[in-house]
Design a protein around this motif. Structure first.
Motif: not given
Length: 359
Positions: A60-64, A334-335, A340-346
């Motif tokens: 996972i690169d820094n751009s997502g 999951l990020v 502890g706030q959910f940001q995104e998932n891959y």
């Protein structure tokens, strides 16, 4: 799979894995590899199905952007059967493939294959480095309690040059200025010690008694922290879990947290004087200054419908959680932020189990 499960639990998981769909077992390249290198991002190690030889690495690169199956995409062949862990040394990445009894050595920036290490490697688990040598924990034959060892690798030639016999089930290994610490999780049995090795003399110099099933270890502010899961109720001999704080100057336990009966934490990380550990789908935070258990979770992954929390890492200001789903479906990363706030998932591949930053 984590082979500390007893035979009944292991059989159940194997039966589940045998029901994988062909799509889950196949190696498919959804996104071509990047034209540049694999820097400025995080590798996700996907364990794969036991005996299916479909272990893989995602990036996972820094751009997502997610790149799955990068070892296959770059080298045109599979990684092997059950990817256990990964370690970096200078410009190389070492991928330990447990059930294949191999270590794949690649360039950490291009992921091009350099070598496959097979000699004197039997059930490799984790790896650390001191100078030009690598130190690899090996279970040997899991049915034999006396053949476990640490293999010593010449990192210039990628040849094993010596082995050190250790107690059953060596798992994570850390280096502190030439002193190596090995957690004895127990292999197919159950361990409760930390071996202390001298890297120069290549000998075991002492053992530290801890609670049952020590797994994760971290060094922080000149102390070694060890998370011990304890024996589960399925063993018929359930024991309590604990976190042990060990002074690295004396190798003595100076403080500990003991969990309540029936509570078995999974993983832990340390960041900014706080220890975060997982329990089922929740994450708890311990302040290292008072070293006592909190009453409530720091945050929960329930809202994101995590099936099996199978990996946990704090890196570059983010908390990464690996969801192995049901062990037969492709997994998810999951990020969360440090609050502890959910940001995104891959979406990644089958049974993600670890994260390795390449920034």
């Amino acid at each position: 799979m984590r082979k500390t499960l007893k035979s009944v639990a292991m059989l159940a998981i194997i039966l589940l894995l045998q029901n994988c769909t062909s799509d889950d077992r196949d190696i498919i390249i959804e996104t071509p590899p990047p034209s540049g290198d694999y820097a400025n991002g995080i590798f996700v190690l996907n364990e794969g199905g036991y005996t299916y030889s479909n272990a893989s690495v995602s990036f996972i690169d820094n751009s997502g952007q997610v790149y799955n199956n990068i070892f296959y995409a770059v080298n045109g062949r599979g990684l092997g059967d059950v990817a256990q862990s990964m370690a970096f040394h200078r410009d190389k990445a070492y991928v330990l493939v447990n059930n294949s009894n191999t270590i794949e050595v690649v360039n950490r920036y291009t992921f091009e294959s350099i070598s496959t290490i097979e000699q004197d490697i039997l059930n490799p688990r984790f790896m650390t480095f001191d100078g030009d040598k690598g130190y690899i924990t090996n279970w040997g034959d899991p049915a034999d309690t006396t053949d476990d060892y640490v293999a010593i690798l010449n990192t210039e030639t990628n040849i094993v040059i010596n082995t050190i016999s250790v107690s059953e089930g060596p798992e994570e290994i850390l280096n502190n200025n030439g002193t190596l610490y090995v957690a004895h999780k127990g292999g197919w049995g159950y361990g409760n010690t930390i071996s202390v090795l001298n890297a120069s003399s290549e000998t075991v110099i002492s053992n530290i008694q801890v609670s049952d099933v020590p797994g994760n270890m971290m060094i922080y502010n000149n102390d070694l922290y060890v998370l011990c899961a304890g024996k589960g109720d399925y063993t018929g001999d359930e024991t309590v879990a604990g976190v042990h704080k060990i002074n690295l100057a004396t190798n003595h336990v100076t403080d500990q947290i003991i969990f309540a009966d029936g509570v078995h934490p999974g993983y832990f990380q340390i960041d900014n004087n706080s220890l975060l550990f997982t329990l089922n789908r929740d994450v708890f935070k311990v302040n290292l200054n008072d070293f006592t258990l909190p009453e409530a979770p720091f945050f929960s992954t329930n809202a994101q419908n995590v099936g099996v929390l199978y990996g946990f890492k704090i890196s570059n200001g983010n908390i990464y959680v690996a969801d192995a789903k049901d062990y037969v479906s492709n997994g998810t990363v999951l990020v969360y932020d440090l609050q502890g706030q959910f940001q995104e998932n891959y979406n990644v591949k089958l049974i993600p189990n670890g994260f390795y930053s390449n920034n």
